[in-house]
Motif scaffolding. Structure first.
Motif, mmCIF file in Angstrom:
data_model
loop_
_atom_site.group_PDB
_atom_site.id
_atom_site.type_symbol
_atom_site.label_atom_id
_atom_site.label_comp_id
_atom_site.label_asym_id
_atom_site.label_seq_id
_atom_site.Cartn_x
_atom_site.Cartn_y
_atom_site.Cartn_z
ATOM 1 N N THR A 7 -39.956 8.710 42.439
ATOM 2 C CA THR A 7 -39.961 7.461 41.682
ATOM 3 C C THR A 7 -38.596 7.189 41.070
ATOM 4 O O THR A 7 -38.083 6.077 41.137
ATOM 5 N N VAL A 8 -37.986 8.209 40.499
ATOM 6 C CA VAL A 8 -36.651 8.048 39.905
ATOM 7 C C VAL A 8 -35.641 7.659 40.978
ATOM 8 O O VAL A 8 -34.825 6.747 40.786
ATOM 9 N N ALA A 9 -35.696 8.320 42.121
ATOM 10 C CA ALA A 9 -34.757 8.015 43.200
ATOM 11 C C ALA A 9 -34.939 6.590 43.703
ATOM 12 O O ALA A 9 -33.955 5.879 43.956
ATOM 13 N N THR A 10 -36.183 6.146 43.818
ATOM 14 C CA THR A 10 -36.449 4.795 44.306
ATOM 15 C C THR A 10 -35.914 3.747 43.329
ATOM 16 O O THR A 10 -35.291 2.765 43.737
ATOM 17 N N ALA A 79 -34.686 2.010 49.583
ATOM 18 C CA ALA A 79 -35.681 2.163 48.516
ATOM 19 C C ALA A 79 -37.092 2.098 49.085
ATOM 20 O O ALA A 79 -37.973 2.855 48.664
ATOM 21 N N ILE A 80 -37.305 1.210 50.041
ATOM 22 C CA ILE A 80 -38.628 1.103 50.664
ATOM 23 C C ILE A 80 -38.962 2.388 51.418
ATOM 24 O O ILE A 80 -40.066 2.922 51.297
ATOM 25 N N LEU A 84 -41.964 4.975 50.213
ATOM 26 C CA LEU A 84 -43.132 5.144 51.065
ATOM 27 C C LEU A 84 -43.160 6.478 51.813
ATOM 28 O O LEU A 84 -44.060 6.722 52.609
ATOM 29 N N THR A 85 -42.188 7.329 51.552
ATOM 30 C CA THR A 85 -42.175 8.645 52.177
ATOM 31 C C THR A 85 -43.336 9.469 51.644
ATOM 32 O O THR A 85 -43.601 9.484 50.442
ATOM 33 N N GLU A 86 -44.024 10.148 52.536
ATOM 34 C CA GLU A 86 -45.170 10.941 52.097
ATOM 35 C C GLU A 86 -44.708 12.129 51.247
ATOM 36 O O GLU A 86 -43.579 12.606 51.370
ATOM 37 N N ASN A 108 -46.639 6.787 42.796
ATOM 38 C CA ASN A 108 -47.472 6.219 41.737
ATOM 39 C C ASN A 108 -47.196 4.722 41.630
ATOM 40 O O ASN A 108 -46.488 4.156 42.451
ATOM 41 N N TRP A 109 -47.752 4.100 40.612
ATOM 42 C CA TRP A 109 -47.604 2.648 40.494
ATOM 43 C C TRP A 109 -46.165 2.232 40.223
ATOM 44 O O TRP A 109 -45.740 1.151 40.636
ATOM 45 N N LEU A 110 -45.405 3.058 39.526
ATOM 46 C CA LEU A 110 -43.989 2.732 39.313
ATOM 47 C C LEU A 110 -43.215 2.770 40.622
ATOM 48 O O LEU A 110 -42.313 1.958 40.844
ATOM 49 N N THR A 111 -43.572 3.697 41.490
ATOM 50 C CA THR A 111 -42.932 3.769 42.799
ATOM 51 C C THR A 111 -43.272 2.524 43.613
ATOM 52 O O THR A 111 -42.389 1.915 44.233
ATOM 53 N N ILE A 112 -44.540 2.137 43.608
ATOM 54 C CA ILE A 112 -44.971 0.950 44.355
ATOM 55 C C ILE A 112 -44.303 -0.305 43.786
ATOM 56 O O ILE A 112 -43.912 -1.207 44.532
ATOM 57 N N GLY A 113 -44.140 -0.370 42.470
ATOM 58 C CA GLY A 113 -43.438 -1.499 41.852
ATOM 59 C C GLY A 113 -42.002 -1.595 42.333
ATOM 60 O O GLY A 113 -41.491 -2.685 42.619
ATOM 61 N N ALA A 114 -41.335 -0.453 42.438
ATOM 62 C CA ALA A 114 -39.958 -0.449 42.937
ATOM 63 C C ALA A 114 -39.910 -0.882 44.398
ATOM 64 O O ALA A 114 -39.006 -1.616 44.805
#
Length: 143
Positions: A7-10, A79-80, A84-86, A108-114
């Protein structure tokens, strides 16, 4: 070696990817691509400044401005991909000392938001860069 959070990386790619911040986070300050990534970004910004000072008829700015859009689009695509990496694959790539199911690779949701914002900004930047470049080419051919 510290653990890398997906999430931080994204979000780093989305916020400061054009300056290579995500590369430094994931691979350290010795990453060559992290140091090279700001070059086309700064050239694109220089093109914008040149166009503001000299007008849109300046042909050098025609080639430099789309660079900025392409760099934004490439970072958004990155970023995408990262978002989306497993989980197992993320931990294999960036957290090799941890078990494959470690929480650092969770989505998580923060990752999906990014990822969502990356899709919006990346598409906008890419279309704008292509439109600007093609408009200038057509004006040059017509003029």
């Amino acid at each position: 070696m510290t653990n890398r959070n997906k999430t931080v990386a994204t979000w780093l790619i989305l916020v400061g990817g054009v300056f290579g911040l995500h590369r430094f986070y994931l691979r350290g300050v010795t990453d060559v691509l992290g140091w090279l990534l700001p070059v086309p970004t700064l050239l694109g910004l220089y093109g914008i400044l040149r166009a503001r000072n000299l007008g849109l008829d300046d042909r050098l700015s025609w080639g430099l401005i789309p660079l900025l859009g392409f760099v934004f689009a490439a970072c958004a695509l990155n970023a995408i991909v990262y978002g989306l990496t497993e989980q197992k694959r993320w931990n294999q790539w960036f957290n090799p000392g941890l078990p494959p199911g470690s929480a650092h690779g969770e989505t998580n949701w923060l990752t999906i938001g990014a990822v969502f914002l990356a899709m919006l900004t990346g598409t906008t930047a890419l279309i704008a860069a292509i439109a600007f470049g093609m408009q200038r080419i057509f004006e040059w051919q017509a003029g």
